[in-house]
Scaffold this motif. Structure first.
Motif, PDB file in Angstrom:
ATOM      1  N   LEU A  96       0.832  -1.210   0.000  1.00  9.52           N
ATOM      2  CA  LEU A  96       0.000   0.000   0.000  1.00  9.52           C
ATOM      3  C   LEU A  96       0.868   1.262   0.000  1.00  9.52           C
ATOM      4  CD1 LEU A  96      -2.872   1.170   0.127  1.00  9.52           C
ATOM      5  CD2 LEU A  96      -2.690   1.152   2.625  1.00  9.52           C
ATOM      6  N   ILE A 120      -4.873  -4.546  -1.447  1.00  6.16           N
ATOM      7  CA  ILE A 120      -6.296  -4.823  -1.204  1.00  6.16           C
ATOM      8  C   ILE A 120      -6.511  -6.324  -0.959  1.00  6.16           C
ATOM      9  CG2 ILE A 120      -8.591  -4.818  -2.272  1.00  6.16           C
ATOM     10  CD1 ILE A 120      -7.807  -2.163  -3.649  1.00  6.16           C
ATOM     11  N   LEU A 176      -5.357  -7.004   2.547  1.00  6.60           N
ATOM     12  CA  LEU A 176      -6.246  -6.367   3.534  1.00  6.60           C
ATOM     13  C   LEU A 176      -7.571  -7.126   3.638  1.00  6.60           C
ATOM     14  CD1 LEU A 176      -5.508  -2.631   2.639  1.00  6.60           C
ATOM     15  CD2 LEU A 176      -5.001  -3.737   4.829  1.00  6.60           C
ATOM     16  N   ASP A 202     -11.043  -1.178   4.267  1.00  7.83           N
ATOM     17  CA  ASP A 202     -10.843   0.260   4.086  1.00  7.83           C
ATOM     18  C   ASP A 202     -10.369   0.916   5.382  1.00  7.83           C
ATOM     19  OD1 ASP A 202     -11.367   0.890   1.363  1.00  7.83           O
ATOM     20  OD2 ASP A 202     -13.492   0.502   1.700  1.00  7.83           O
ATOM     21  N   ALA A 215      -6.823   0.207   5.937  1.00  6.51           N
ATOM     22  CA  ALA A 215      -5.944   0.966   5.043  1.00  6.51           C
ATOM     23  C   ALA A 215      -5.858   2.429   5.450  1.00  6.51           C
ATOM     24  CB  ALA A 215      -6.459   0.869   3.601  1.00  6.51           C
ATOM     25  N   PHE A 216      -6.985   3.025   5.812  1.00  4.41           N
ATOM     26  CA  PHE A 216      -7.043   4.486   5.931  1.00  4.41           C
ATOM     27  C   PHE A 216      -6.939   4.997   7.362  1.00  4.41           C
ATOM     28  CE2 PHE A 216      -8.915   3.548   1.840  1.00  4.41           C
ATOM     29  CZ  PHE A 216      -8.356   4.520   1.039  1.00  4.41           C
ATOM     30  N   MET A 262      -3.709  10.370   3.199  1.00  3.80           N
ATOM     31  CA  MET A 262      -4.514   9.224   2.778  1.00  3.80           C
ATOM     32  C   MET A 262      -5.884   9.216   3.455  1.00  3.80           C
ATOM     33  SD  MET A 262      -3.434   5.229   2.933  1.00  3.80           S
ATOM     34  CE  MET A 262      -2.008   5.106   1.897  1.00  3.80           C
ATOM     35  N   PRO A 270      -3.925  10.388  -3.879  1.00  4.33           N
ATOM     36  CA  PRO A 270      -3.450  10.015  -2.535  1.00  4.33           C
ATOM     37  C   PRO A 270      -4.508  10.192  -1.445  1.00  4.33           C
ATOM     38  CG  PRO A 270      -1.822  11.361  -3.676  1.00  4.33           C
ATOM     39  CD  PRO A 270      -3.087  11.431  -4.482  1.00  4.33           C
ATOM     40  N   LEU A 297     -10.453   2.226  -0.902  1.00  2.80           N
ATOM     41  CA  LEU A 297      -9.498   1.522  -1.760  1.00  2.80           C
ATOM     42  C   LEU A 297     -10.030   1.410  -3.184  1.00  2.80           C
ATOM     43  CD1 LEU A 297      -8.578  -1.185   0.876  1.00  2.80           C
ATOM     44  CD2 LEU A 297      -6.954   0.470  -0.094  1.00  2.80           C
TER      45      LEU A 297
END
Lengths: 261, 311
Positions: free
Chosen positions: A19, A53, A56, A68, A71-72, A249, B57, B62
């Motif tokens: 990522l 992805i 994850l 998500d 990731a974020f 991000m 960014p 995703l």
């Protein structure tokens, strides 16, 4: 350590490496050295985020939370990527005065792709079948990334005095972080990950040394795994630049908590 | 054969609807005007990628990140395809890709007015993908029948891909429209910001510019600015309304008598400023592109140099 814990720790390392490097690659969009490369590098960035992805979602299936959110919203201290992949592409940012460094970018991509290839080969032998299958699929894509970056490496090495100098400077800069790729953090050598740090290093050096030799690039004398290693991303130690990256991000998705996008 | 005979044969081909190819004889006026047009189109694709790539960014999921990256890559791809055919046509004029690209920095070459505008929120990503690309397809579809064969063929692919971009943009807007009150507001603010730009997009109704006349004469272009703008309204305004959005123009309505959409005129002086690269973000975007181009000059030089072993 229980197998389940090893698997989860491993998936975080895989997801976070992909990522974060995919994010750095995506910062080159619109700014790459020429139009054709912009398109090629854009493909590579998409592949890397696509791989992240996959990992994850595997974590999501193991009950770690929504892909998500992982990731974020995870804080930097919970990230397990190697420090090498979080380093900025150069001075400035993708929004302001981007003094991005293609020599560093290519040196980093080459050492990372080779490492990733060695790690994926190990994963194809994992006792966790879903991971072994995914690794086999990803390896097919990574072949093309490696081909692309080896081509660039040769071109910069042979191109001009300046390109060779900038490539060598990039290698020297990469070398200060490269050892961090090979530390395994909470991943114990086990049937799930049947390799040690030394196995990974040996495999990687076996592939990289001939590439350097072919171009007459000296193998850096600095030790790869010198103690102390510096920041160990596999243990959640990161640079402030990762914090800035994560802030960008998560900026939109944090703006309206609980929203769907 | 004299040039006058060549020209008259060329015009007969144009009238017949023949496609002109890169190696065919053509009058200088045709070549020069087309190079300019395609150069601007290619640069617009490349510069148009910038407001969207800025959001990659920060994309909030995703899936959105992946689709936005793919879209930006498509736009660069369109820039590349069109730049290649512009290069072929420009070669006899002694111009190279480097000339076509760097004329952007000196102001000799322009990029589309819509990409001089700011995109300060995630809703702008939706607006660009849905409505700006929607407007682009309306104007590009009108060029599919262009007299220049290579351009007409490239446009088929460009328009097909833009169709996906519109779906991507509409999906971003739909999620905001169905979302929390803050998201709905963000979307409405986005529309308020882009509406005038979408009107300016097609240019003034009465255009007397020399290049527009030449483009019509050679059947490179066949529709007027106003025809295209009306077409855009017909296609997109009902969809905008169906999302529950309000157009920031109280006088906007269908005029049954004239069979036309009636709208308040945008501030055309903004277009004049943009033509001089004095739009809101003209200098910022050109600067970003120029900085990155100059930063990577050494890479292009390395690619063009012969390896020592071979030299």
């Amino acid at each position: 350590m229980a197998d389940a814990d090893v698997l989860v720790a491993l998936l975080y390392q895989l997801a976070d490496d992909e990522l974060v490097i995919g994010h750095r690659d995506s910062e080159w969009l619109g700014l790459a050295p020429h139009i054709e490369e912009d398109i090629a590098f854009g493909s590579i960035a998409q592949d890397e985020v696509g791989h992240a992805i996959i990992f994850l979602r595997m974590l999501e299936e193991l009950g770690e939370g929504n892909a998500d959110d992982l990731a974020f919203l995870r804080p930097a201290a919970d990230r397990r990527n190697a420090v090498l992949v979080e380093r900025p592409n150069g001075a400035g940012t993708y929004l302001e005065n981007p003094q991005f460094d293609w020599g560093y970018t290519i040196a980093r991509r080459l050492v990372y792709d080779l490492f990733d290839g060695v790690r994926l080969e190990v994963l194809t032998r994992s006792s966790h079948q879903p991971l072994a299958q995914v690794a086999a699929k990803i390896r097919r894509e990574e072949r093309y990334h490696l081909l692309h970056h080896v081509t660039w490496f040769k071109r910069l090495a042979q191109g001009s005095d300046e390109s060779r100098r900038r490539l060598e400077e990039g290698i020297a800069k990469v070398w200060t972080d490269v050892g961090g790729l090979f530390t395994l953090g909470a991943v114990a050598t086990s049937p799930i990950f049947p390799a040690t740090t030394q196995d990974l290093l040996d495999g990687w050096m076996g592939e990289l040394k001939p590439i350097f030799a072919a171009e007459g690039i000296a193998w850096p004398s600095a030790p790869l795994m010198r103690p102390p290693l510096g920041l160990d991303g596999r243990r959640g130690q990161h640079t402030p630049e990762l914090g800035a990256l994560l802030e960008a991000m998560g900026e939109v998705c944090r703006a309206v908590p609980g929203a769907s996008w | 054969m004299t040039d006058a005979e060549r020209l008259s044969r060329f015009m007969e081909r144009i009238e017949r609807g023949d496609k002109i190819e890169a190696t065919d004889w053509m009058p200088d006026e045709y070549r020069v005007t087309l190079v300019r047009f395609m150069q601007m189109h290619a640069l617009s694709e490349i510069m148009g990628a910038l407001p969207e790539k800025d959001w990659v960014p920060k994309a909030p999921t995703l899936a959105r990140k992946l689709s936005l990256m793919a879209k930006v890559q498509d736009e660069m791809g369109h820039g590349q395809l069109i730049m290649r055919i512009a290069e072929d046509l420009a070669a006899p004029l002694g111009k190279t890709r480097e000339d076509l690209v760097t004329e952007l920095f000196t102001g000799q070459a322009k990029f589309h007015n819509v990409f001089h505008m700011p995109a300060p929120t995630w809703a702008d990503v939706g607006m660009i993908g849905w409505l700006v690309d929607g407007a682009a397809v309306v104007s590009q579809a009108a060029l599919l029948d262009s007299s220049y064969g290579p351009y007409a063929r490239v446009l088929q692919r460009v328009c097909a891909e833009e169709g996906f971009h519109i779906q991507h943009g509409e999906s971003v807007c739909l999620a905001l429209a169905e979302g929390m009150p803050e998201q709905r507001q963000m979307l409405q603010d986005g529309l308020n910001r882009w509406w005038e730009s979408l009107l300016l997009f097609f240019g003034p109704a009465e255009t007397t510019s020399a290049s527009a006349t030449v483009l019509m004469k050679y059947r490179f272009r066949t529709k007027t600015n106003e025809e295209l703008r009306q077409k855009f309204f017909t296609k997109y305004v009902p969809r905008i309304w169906s999302l529950g959005l309000t157009l920031p123009d109280p006088d906007f309505r269908w005029n049954e008598e004239q069979q036309l959409w009636q709208y308040s005129q945008p501030d055309w002086s903004k277009l004049k400023a943009i033509v001089k690269n004095q739009g809101p973000l003209s200098q910022y975007r050109i600067g970003l592109r120029q900085t990155s181009y100059e930063q990577t000059q050494w890479v292009r030089e390395a690619l063009l140099s012969k390896p020592a072993a071979i030299a």
